[in-house]
Design a protein around this motif. Structure first.
Motif, PDB file in Angstrom:
ATOM      1  N   ASP A 184       1.606   6.970  -1.213  1.00  0.00           N
ATOM      2  CA  ASP A 184       2.483   5.807  -1.396  1.00  0.00           C
ATOM      3  C   ASP A 184       3.430   5.629  -0.213  1.00  0.00           C
ATOM      4  OD1 ASP A 184       1.492   4.850  -3.766  1.00  0.00           O
ATOM      5  OD2 ASP A 184       3.073   5.691  -5.031  1.00  0.00           O
ATOM      6  N   GLN A 217       3.330  -1.626   3.925  1.00  0.00           N
ATOM      7  CA  GLN A 217       4.234  -2.576   3.243  1.00  0.00           C
ATOM      8  C   GLN A 217       4.383  -3.819   4.114  1.00  0.00           C
ATOM      9  OE1 GLN A 217       7.213   0.432   3.485  1.00  0.00           O
ATOM     10  NE2 GLN A 217       7.446   0.610   1.276  1.00  0.00           N
ATOM     11  N   TYR A 219       6.041  -6.440   3.662  1.00  0.00           N
ATOM     12  CA  TYR A 219       7.374  -7.059   3.736  1.00  0.00           C
ATOM     13  C   TYR A 219       8.141  -6.560   4.954  1.00  0.00           C
ATOM     14  CZ  TYR A 219       9.771  -3.009   1.355  1.00  0.00           C
ATOM     15  OH  TYR A 219      10.278  -1.791   0.994  1.00  0.00           O
ATOM     16  N   LYS A 244      -3.967   1.073   1.699  1.00  0.00           N
ATOM     17  CA  LYS A 244      -3.506   0.343   0.512  1.00  0.00           C
ATOM     18  C   LYS A 244      -2.473  -0.662   1.013  1.00  0.00           C
ATOM     19  CE  LYS A 244      -1.187   2.688  -2.688  1.00  0.00           C
ATOM     20  NZ  LYS A 244       0.289   2.494  -2.801  1.00  0.00           N
ATOM     21  N   VAL A 246       0.366  -3.409   0.298  1.00  0.00           N
ATOM     22  CA  VAL A 246       1.327  -3.867  -0.717  1.00  0.00           C
ATOM     23  C   VAL A 246       2.355  -4.747  -0.007  1.00  0.00           C
ATOM     24  CG1 VAL A 246       1.048  -1.769  -2.127  1.00  0.00           C
ATOM     25  CG2 VAL A 246       2.927  -1.882  -0.475  1.00  0.00           C
ATOM     26  N   ARG A 247       3.182  -5.450  -0.778  1.00  0.00           N
ATOM     27  CA  ARG A 247       4.277  -6.178  -0.128  1.00  0.00           C
ATOM     28  C   ARG A 247       5.452  -5.226   0.104  1.00  0.00           C
ATOM     29  NH1 ARG A 247       1.336 -10.206  -2.214  1.00  0.00           N
ATOM     30  NH2 ARG A 247       1.252 -12.169  -1.073  1.00  0.00           N
ATOM     31  N   GLY A 248       5.802  -4.414  -0.897  1.00  0.00           N
ATOM     32  CA  GLY A 248       6.877  -3.438  -0.693  1.00  0.00           C
ATOM     33  C   GLY A 248       7.917  -3.508  -1.783  1.00  0.00           C
ATOM     34  N   ALA A 249       8.420  -2.343  -2.171  1.00  0.00           N
ATOM     35  CA  ALA A 249       9.248  -2.250  -3.373  1.00  0.00           C
ATOM     36  C   ALA A 249      10.736  -2.019  -3.112  1.00  0.00           C
ATOM     37  CB  ALA A 249       8.710  -1.137  -4.270  1.00  0.00           C
ATOM     38  N   PRO A 269      12.025 -12.142   7.264  1.00  0.00           N
ATOM     39  CA  PRO A 269      13.137 -13.053   6.988  1.00  0.00           C
ATOM     40  C   PRO A 269      13.043 -13.747   5.636  1.00  0.00           C
ATOM     41  CG  PRO A 269      11.666 -13.946   8.666  1.00  0.00           C
ATOM     42  CD  PRO A 269      11.240 -12.531   8.432  1.00  0.00           C
ATOM     43  N   LYS A 271      10.201 -14.677   1.924  1.00  0.00           N
ATOM     44  CA  LYS A 271       9.007 -14.320   1.144  1.00  0.00           C
ATOM     45  C   LYS A 271       7.740 -14.869   1.798  1.00  0.00           C
ATOM     46  CE  LYS A 271       6.884 -13.345  -3.015  1.00  0.00           C
ATOM     47  NZ  LYS A 271       5.509 -13.729  -2.848  1.00  0.00           N
ATOM     48  N   GLY A 297      -3.089  -3.837  -3.393  1.00  0.00           N
ATOM     49  CA  GLY A 297      -2.184  -3.470  -4.490  1.00  0.00           C
ATOM     50  C   GLY A 297      -1.201  -4.594  -4.725  1.00  0.00           C
ATOM     51  N   SER A 298      -1.569  -5.526  -5.593  1.00  0.00           N
ATOM     52  CA  SER A 298      -0.740  -6.725  -5.720  1.00  0.00           C
ATOM     53  C   SER A 298      -0.914  -7.414  -7.067  1.00  0.00           C
ATOM     54  CB  SER A 298      -1.110  -7.706  -4.601  1.00  0.00           C
ATOM     55  OG  SER A 298      -0.342  -8.874  -4.713  1.00  0.00           O
ATOM     56  N   HIS A 299       0.162  -8.077  -7.485  1.00  0.00           N
ATOM     57  CA  HIS A 299       0.108  -8.941  -8.668  1.00  0.00           C
ATOM     58  C   HIS A 299       0.120 -10.401  -8.246  1.00  0.00           C
ATOM     59  CE1 HIS A 299       2.300  -5.332 -10.584  1.00  0.00           C
ATOM     60  NE2 HIS A 299       1.008  -5.191 -10.689  1.00  0.00           N
ATOM     61  N   TYR A 349      -2.532   1.508 -11.786  1.00  0.00           N
ATOM     62  CA  TYR A 349      -1.670   2.679 -11.682  1.00  0.00           C
ATOM     63  C   TYR A 349      -1.185   2.963 -13.093  1.00  0.00           C
ATOM     64  CZ  TYR A 349      -0.387   3.548  -6.735  1.00  0.00           C
ATOM     65  OH  TYR A 349      -0.362   3.917  -5.429  1.00  0.00           O
TER      66      TYR A 349
END
Ligand SMILES: Cc1cc2nc3c(=O)[nH]c(=O)nc-3n(C[C@H](O)[C@H](O)[C@H](O)COP(=O)(O)OP(=O)(O)OC[C@H]3O[C@@H](n4cnc5c(N)ncnc54)[C@H](O)[C@@H]3O)c2cc1C
Length: 394
Positions: A184, A217, A219, A244, A246-249, A269, A271, A297-299, A349
């Motif tokens: 991760d 990530q 983002y 993997k 992802v955008r990032g948490a 800057p 979305k 890994g995305s919704h 997950y």
């Protein structure tokens, strides 16, 4: 297996096919409670305090929000979830979600637990990946100190050697058992240290296929460049690049730290920029599919559809082993179940661990599902629509 046809996530009958009317009602009640911002804020604080004080709240948490977002308190308890998902063609990724430990014996325990998930996944098609976080195996201040290039004491040097040995023990076990494993992604101030270890592991274990996957990530404003560099390195050193995407948490945390410490925020800057780079990363992977193995890994429905379309354009089968989709358990079933129904590789997950330890994870999921500007969360809307659909069909 078919090649891609146009995928849609609007079919709620498929999305909720695993849920009885009673289960759907329970889901409605959970999301309806989470939709209330004040209740979530109070409930999160109250639950944490009550658990600390040893008040008898475990049962109620376990039968509600915990059972919605987690598989159980240990691997054994996740068994019914693994089975239920696999009946619908969805894989399970057992995610041992204990966060924030700082002790050496805790790190060793986490290593052993991750290796137990690898053993469980071995020869089990219902569990296509294992996963771990480096911060489960290492002290965060130590990882940050390594990244900052500061001089380590003798004890710290030895502690960092033990971290690397734990990471290698996990990745070697994954390699020996033929189980793919995700590392991760975490905060920028420790991510370079994580990347370094991830690339060492890929060099060792990804020569014939991708076993180790690092996480990217999108983002982060610099991430598309990092991914291109990782691709170039993988080509030069001749290993497969497991990625993997992802955008990032940790967006708020990253921005707040940058502001506090007076450096430019590493986050995009806006979305739209995160979305643009996420999709550009999918394209980069597709154009270099001789090297890449990808997990999306995305919704995000648009990005998911975009990858499905790219697969179609490139003439790939829906279940091409190089491409996986993944969502979190308890979220975006409309995406997971419709993808699986169309024959794509998809997994969830499934976090597990003692209730007290997964509370930070549950707090984040609850916060994500509160109403925004008076609007119900996406998940709550889907549950309401499915209840209405079932009622109309009775
Ligand atoms: C299977 C899986 C594995 C994951 N693993 C990791 C991991 O290892 N590390 C990790 O950090 N996260 C991980 N995540 C979480 C992920 O990073 C996202 O937080 C989450 O999935 C929401 O993004 P989205 O693509 O699903 O959808 P969306 O809802 O379309 O996007 C929301 C995301 O967009 C970004 N964003 C929102 N507003 C802005 C803004 N104003 N400016 C810039 N960017 C913005 C943020 O990243 C936010 O989380 C994982 C998620 C999944 C499903």
């Amino acid at each position: 297996m078919q090649t891609s046809t146009k995928i849609s996530f609007d079919n709620l009958e498929i999305a909720f096919s695993s849920k009885s009317d009673q289960q759907l009602k329970k889901q409605y009640l959970i999301f309806s409670a989470m939709n209330n911002n004040a209740l979530v804020s109070f409930g999160t604080k109250f639950s944490n305090l009550a658990l600390k004080l040893g008040l008898p709240v475990k049962g109620i948490i376990k039968s509600t929000v915990f059972s919605h977002f987690c598989g159980g308190e240990n691997i054994q308890e996740c068994e019914p979830t693994i089975k239920s998902l696999s009946e619908f063609g969805i894989g399970t990724i057992l995610d041992y979600s204990v966060e924030g430990g700082e002790k050496e014996d805790g790190f060793d325990h986490t290593r052993d637990e991750i290796i137990a998930t690898i053993h469980k996944a071995s020869n089990n098609k219902a569990i296509p990946f294992s996963v771990f976080k480096i911060t489960g195996l290492a002290s965060t201040p130590l990882l940050a100190k390594v990244q900052a290039g500061k001089q380590l004491s003798q004890a710290e040097t030895e502690a960092f050697e033990r971290v690397k040995a734990r990471v290698n023990a996990i990745c070697k076990s994954a390699f020996d058992h033929g189980v793919r494993i995700f590392i991760d992604a975490e905060e920028t101030w420790i991510q370079d240290t994580i990347d370094q270890m991830a690339y060492e592991m890929m060099f060792l274990y990804n020569k014939e296929t991708a076993i180790v996957y690092n996480t990217y990530q999108m983002y982060r404003a610099d991430m598309l460049g990092n991914l291109s560099e990782a691709l170039q390195n993988a080509r030069e050193k001749r290993y497969y690049l497991g990625a993997k995407l992802v955008r990032g948490a940790y967006m708020e945390k990253e921005r707040a730290r940058a502001k506090e410490m007076g450096y430019p925020s590493p986050i995009q800057p806006n979305k739209a920029a995160s979305d643009r780079d996420f999709d550009a990363a999918l394209k980069l992977a597709m154009d270099n599919k001789d090297v890449f193995y990808i997990c999306c890994g995305s919704h995000n429905e648009k990005s998911t559809i975009y990858l499905a379309e790219l697969m179609n354009e490139h003439g790939l089968k829906n279940d091409d082993a190089r491409f996986f989709f993944a969502q979190l358990y308890g979220m975006s079933d409309n995406i997971s179940y419709n993808l699986a129904n169309a024959g794509y590789n998809v997994a969830k997950y499934v976090p597990y661990g003692p209730i007290k330890s997964v509370m930070p994870y549950l707090g984040r999921r609850a916060a994500e599902n509160t109403s925004i500007a008076g609007q119900s969360s996406r998940e709550f809307e889907l549950v309401k629509r499915e209840m209405a659909r079932r009622k109309a069909n009775k």
